[in-house]
Design an enzyme around this catalytic site. Structure first.
Site, PDB file in Angstrom:
ATOM      1  N   GLU A  95      72.866 -20.067 -14.084  1.00 17.44           N
ATOM      2  CA  GLU A  95      73.033 -18.867 -13.272  1.00 17.44           C
ATOM      3  C   GLU A  95      73.430 -19.206 -11.842  1.00 17.44           C
ATOM      4  O   GLU A  95      73.073 -20.259 -11.312  1.00 17.44           O
ATOM      5  CB  GLU A  95      71.728 -18.049 -13.293  1.00 17.44           C
ATOM      6  N   CYS A 108      73.824 -19.165  -4.162  1.00 17.88           N
ATOM      7  CA  CYS A 108      72.813 -20.092  -4.676  1.00 17.88           C
ATOM      8  C   CYS A 108      73.399 -20.706  -5.946  1.00 17.88           C
ATOM      9  O   CYS A 108      73.639 -20.017  -6.939  1.00 17.88           O
ATOM     10  CB  CYS A 108      71.537 -19.299  -4.962  1.00 17.88           C
ATOM     11  N   CYS A 115      66.104 -28.567 -16.231  1.00 12.68           N
ATOM     12  CA  CYS A 115      65.677 -29.563 -15.249  1.00 12.68           C
ATOM     13  C   CYS A 115      64.604 -30.419 -15.888  1.00 12.68           C
ATOM     14  O   CYS A 115      63.749 -29.915 -16.614  1.00 12.68           O
ATOM     15  CB  CYS A 115      65.131 -28.879 -13.997  1.00 12.68           C
ATOM     16  N   CYS A 119      58.353 -28.831 -12.644  1.00 14.99           N
ATOM     17  CA  CYS A 119      57.406 -28.267 -11.684  1.00 14.99           C
ATOM     18  C   CYS A 119      56.672 -27.119 -12.378  1.00 14.99           C
ATOM     19  O   CYS A 119      57.293 -26.329 -13.107  1.00 14.99           O
ATOM     20  CB  CYS A 119      58.118 -27.785 -10.425  1.00 14.99           C
ATOM     21  N   CYS A 122      57.914 -23.258 -12.133  1.00 16.02           N
ATOM     22  CA  CYS A 122      59.356 -22.994 -12.130  1.00 16.02           C
ATOM     23  C   CYS A 122      59.863 -22.729 -13.545  1.00 16.02           C
ATOM     24  O   CYS A 122      59.655 -23.551 -14.446  1.00 16.02           O
ATOM     25  CB  CYS A 122      60.081 -24.209 -11.532  1.00 16.02           C
ATOM     26  N   GLY A 169      68.165 -26.618 -11.663  1.00 18.05           N
ATOM     27  CA  GLY A 169      68.352 -28.065 -11.661  1.00 18.05           C
ATOM     28  C   GLY A 169      67.989 -28.742 -10.362  1.00 18.05           C
ATOM     29  O   GLY A 169      67.829 -28.101  -9.330  1.00 18.05           O
ATOM     30  N   SER A 201      68.730 -28.626  -1.667  1.00 16.09           N
ATOM     31  CA  SER A 201      67.273 -28.527  -1.789  1.00 16.09           C
ATOM     32  C   SER A 201      66.805 -29.515  -2.847  1.00 16.09           C
ATOM     33  O   SER A 201      67.335 -29.557  -3.963  1.00 16.09           O
ATOM     34  CB  SER A 201      66.901 -27.102  -2.215  1.00 16.09           C
ATOM     35  N   SER A 223      61.353 -29.210  -1.046  1.00 13.94           N
ATOM     36  CA  SER A 223      60.412 -28.307  -1.702  1.00 13.94           C
ATOM     37  C   SER A 223      59.036 -28.944  -1.647  1.00 13.94           C
ATOM     38  O   SER A 223      58.708 -29.791  -2.477  1.00 13.94           O
ATOM     39  CB  SER A 223      60.841 -28.088  -3.161  1.00 13.94           C
ATOM     40  N   HIS A 225      55.574 -27.389  -1.233  1.00  6.42           N
ATOM     41  CA  HIS A 225      54.658 -26.646  -2.113  1.00  6.42           C
ATOM     42  C   HIS A 225      53.190 -27.054  -2.092  1.00  6.42           C
ATOM     43  O   HIS A 225      52.350 -26.348  -2.655  1.00  6.42           O
ATOM     44  CB  HIS A 225      55.135 -26.651  -3.576  1.00  6.42           C
ATOM     45  N   CYS A 344      64.525 -16.463  -6.706  1.00  6.54           N
ATOM     46  CA  CYS A 344      64.203 -17.889  -6.804  1.00  6.54           C
ATOM     47  C   CYS A 344      63.226 -18.158  -7.932  1.00  6.54           C
ATOM     48  O   CYS A 344      62.196 -17.499  -8.007  1.00  6.54           O
ATOM     49  CB  CYS A 344      63.421 -18.315  -5.557  1.00  6.54           C
TER      50      CYS A 344
HETATM   51  N1  SAH Z   1      65.373 -28.456  -7.799  1.00  2.00           N
HETATM   52  C1  SAH Z   1      65.496 -28.100  -6.448  1.00  2.00           C
HETATM   53  C2  SAH Z   1      66.316 -26.859  -6.205  1.00  2.00           C
HETATM   54  C3  SAH Z   1      66.153 -25.692  -7.131  1.00  2.00           C
HETATM   55  S1  SAH Z   1      64.705 -24.693  -7.031  1.00  2.00           S
HETATM   56  C4  SAH Z   1      64.146 -27.976  -5.784  1.00  2.00           C
HETATM   57  O1  SAH Z   1      63.148 -27.963  -6.482  1.00  2.00           O
HETATM   58  O2  SAH Z   1      64.116 -27.944  -4.561  1.00  2.00           O
HETATM   59  C5  SAH Z   1      64.880 -23.793  -5.489  1.00  2.00           C
HETATM   60  C6  SAH Z   1      63.518 -23.421  -4.864  1.00  2.00           C
HETATM   61  O3  SAH Z   1      62.858 -22.382  -5.611  1.00  2.00           O
HETATM   62  C7  SAH Z   1      62.557 -24.603  -4.835  1.00  2.00           C
HETATM   63  O4  SAH Z   1      61.887 -24.683  -3.596  1.00  2.00           O
HETATM   64  C8  SAH Z   1      61.619 -24.230  -5.939  1.00  2.00           C
HETATM   65  O5  SAH Z   1      60.422 -24.902  -5.854  1.00  2.00           O
HETATM   66  C9  SAH Z   1      61.498 -22.741  -5.791  1.00  2.00           C
HETATM   67  N2  SAH Z   1      60.933 -22.080  -6.956  1.00  2.00           N
HETATM   68  C10 SAH Z   1      60.958 -22.482  -8.243  1.00  2.00           C
HETATM   69  N3  SAH Z   1      60.317 -21.590  -9.032  1.00  2.00           N
HETATM   70  C11 SAH Z   1      59.877 -20.595  -8.228  1.00  2.00           C
HETATM   71  C12 SAH Z   1      59.178 -19.368  -8.464  1.00  2.00           C
HETATM   72  N4  SAH Z   1      58.828 -19.003  -9.693  1.00  2.00           N
HETATM   73  N5  SAH Z   1      58.918 -18.590  -7.409  1.00  2.00           N
HETATM   74  C13 SAH Z   1      59.312 -18.932  -6.172  1.00  2.00           C
HETATM   75  N6  SAH Z   1      59.987 -20.074  -5.894  1.00  2.00           N
HETATM   76  C14 SAH Z   1      60.266 -20.900  -6.909  1.00  2.00           C
HETATM   77 FE1  SF4 Z   2      63.476 -28.656 -11.255  1.00  2.00          FE
HETATM   78 FE2  SF4 Z   2      63.436 -27.625  -8.756  1.00  2.00          FE
HETATM   79 FE3  SF4 Z   2      62.426 -26.245 -10.854  1.00  2.00          FE
HETATM   80 FE4  SF4 Z   2      61.155 -28.415  -9.963  1.00  2.00          FE
HETATM   81  S1  SF4 Z   2      61.510 -26.491  -8.835  1.00  2.00           S
HETATM   82  S2  SF4 Z   2      61.558 -27.915 -12.123  1.00  2.00           S
HETATM   83  S3  SF4 Z   2      62.875 -29.747  -9.390  1.00  2.00           S
HETATM   84  S4  SF4 Z   2      64.573 -26.820 -10.568  1.00  2.00           S
END
Ligand code: SAH
Ligand code: SF4
Length: 381
Positions: A95, A108, A115, A119, A122, A169, A201, A223, A225, A344
């Site tokens: 997407e 974006c 991925c 995490c 995610c 990813g 990111s 990221s 967190h 996100c």
């Molecule tokens: N893989 C990279 C970029 C993609 S994710 C990374 O992890 O940085 C982009 C952002 O969205 C990251 O900061 C990620 O942690 C956050 N994210 C992922 N799942 C989310 C969710 N369910 N709610 C809010 N932010 C989220």
């Molecule tokens: Fe992958 Fe980023 Fe999602 Fe973590 S937050 S699983 S690194 S896409």
């Protein structure tokens, strides 16, 4: 020559395209002409390239192509946010989201189908990994978004002014293709986006942050967190390999290389009762004491069976205030495109999971349903 062996010119950087023209016995300056047709005018047919002679156009048609990822769907939200689902060569779908804001438009962009980093909060991570996107599939997302605002082959109005590599990813796990695509984004013959407006990111693949600093100058977002290793190990498993001290050192090195008042963006997804307490804010302040940064808080965007909840607005404001009082520049990311699931962490695509993680995830869910503990108990352990 069959279609499958044609060179896709969409994903080639200027030097690569010059090399291509040389390899077919043509002058290198053709690269500039063709790049403009592709990226400024959105052209995918050599016939439309009016400053290129018929013989060369025919030669190109025989050995090359301009092919973006296939558009499966395009949705436009009531707030103007646009979301595309595109199919990549591996068969999976990813997407791309366009977010219009006053005076700018942020795209974006996804870098992988799925991925591998898993995490815990995610939805992309929950789908497992399928494939790296090619440079053409990555830059193709910018190409498609811009084309949707203009008529081809008239010169396209540049709707995309900013790019964030924050789609599906982990961009640093697909390093070469992501770097090539970002080079095209910043090239005047491509999209001419300034280095400050292209942001990568990462969840913290420390050695690749150093590699990135050697080859390109783009803005960096980490990221975070969690403000301590114990919690971060659970939320962002790559932390077990590259703990906070190692990742933050790499970020400091990257930022200091850029010079001129550039800062790290720290992303922090707020999860109710998990990382949103005053003690977490205090630890974060200590951790970021000597890191030039701005902080972007992302209230958790729920997806089915995630096991997490979004904190209340009061809790979000309290967290923001604590950081702010310590002198940090803190913003809270507003959710856009809610009605088209474009927020996100909600990007799901349609990933053919090679790691079979999604099956395990579903199995755990079912186990959870049968044993009837709360979803959070299932996922947070
Ligand atoms: N893989 C990279 C970029 C993609 S994710 C990374 O992890 O940085 C982009 C952002 O969205 C990251 O900061 C990620 O942690 C956050 N994210 C992922 N799942 C989310 C969710 N369910 N709610 C809010 N932010 C989220
Ligand atoms: Fe992958 Fe980023 Fe999602 Fe973590 S937050 S699983 S690194 S896409």
């Amino acid at each position: 020559m069959t279609a499958t062996t044609k060179v896709n010119l969409l994903g080639l950087t200027q030097p690569q395209l010059e090399g291509f023209f040389e390899s077919i016995g043509e002058k290198r300056f053709r690269a500039g002409q063709v790049m403009k047709w592709i990226h400024h005018f959105g052209v995918d047919d050599f016939e439309a390239m009016s400053n290129i002679g018929k013989a060369l156009r025919e030669k190109l048609r025989a050995c090359a192509e301009i092919r973006g990822p296939e558009i499966v769907s395009q949705d436009i939200s009531s707030d103007g946010t646009r979301k595309w689902v595109v199919r990549v060569a591996s068969g999976s779908c990813v997407e791309t989201v366009y977010i219009p804001q006053a005076g700018r438009g942020t795209l974006c962009v996804s870098s992988q189908a799925g991925c591998s980093l898993d995490c815990s909060f995610c939805s992309t991570g929950k789908q497992g990994f399928n494939s790296d996107l090619t440079a053409a599939e990555i830059i193709g997302q910018v190409w498609i978004a811009n084309k949707s605002f203009g008529t081809v082959p008239a010169k396209i109005d540049r709707a995309v002014t900013n790019v964030v590599m924050m789609g599906m990813g982990e961009p640093l796990m697909n390093f070469d293709n992501v770097v090539a695509a970002m080079q095209i984004m910043m090239d005047d013959l491509g999209y001419g986006i300034s280095k400050r407006k292209v942001t990568l990111s990462t969840s913290g693949v420390a050695p690749m942050i150093d590699e990135l600093g050697k080859v390109i100058d783009v803005s960096l977002a980490l990221s975070l967190h969690a403000p301590n290793d114990e919690l971060r190990n659970r939320l962002v498993p790559i932390n077990r390999k590259y703990p906070l001290a190692v990742v933050l050192d790499a970020c400091r090195r990257y930022i200091s290389r850029l010079g001129e008042k550039r800062v790290l963006t720290v992303e922090y997804t707020l999860l109710k009762d998990v990382n949103d307490q005053p003690e977490h804010a205090a630890q974060m302040i200590e951790l970021l004491r000597d890191v030039p940064c701005k902080i972007n808080l992302i209230p958790f965007n729920p997806f089915p069976f995630s096991g997490y909840e979004r904190p209340s607005n009061n809790a979000i404001r309290r967290f923001q205030d604590l950081l702010h009082q310590a002198g940090h520049n803190v913003t809270v990311r507003t959710t856009r495109g809610d009605d088209i699931d474009a927020a996100c962490g909600q990007l799901v695509g349609q990933v053919m999971d090679r790691t079979r993680r999604s099956e395990r995830h579903i199995a755990v869910r079912q186990l959870g349903d049968e044993a009837a503990p709360s979803a959070s108990a299932v996922n947070r352990t």
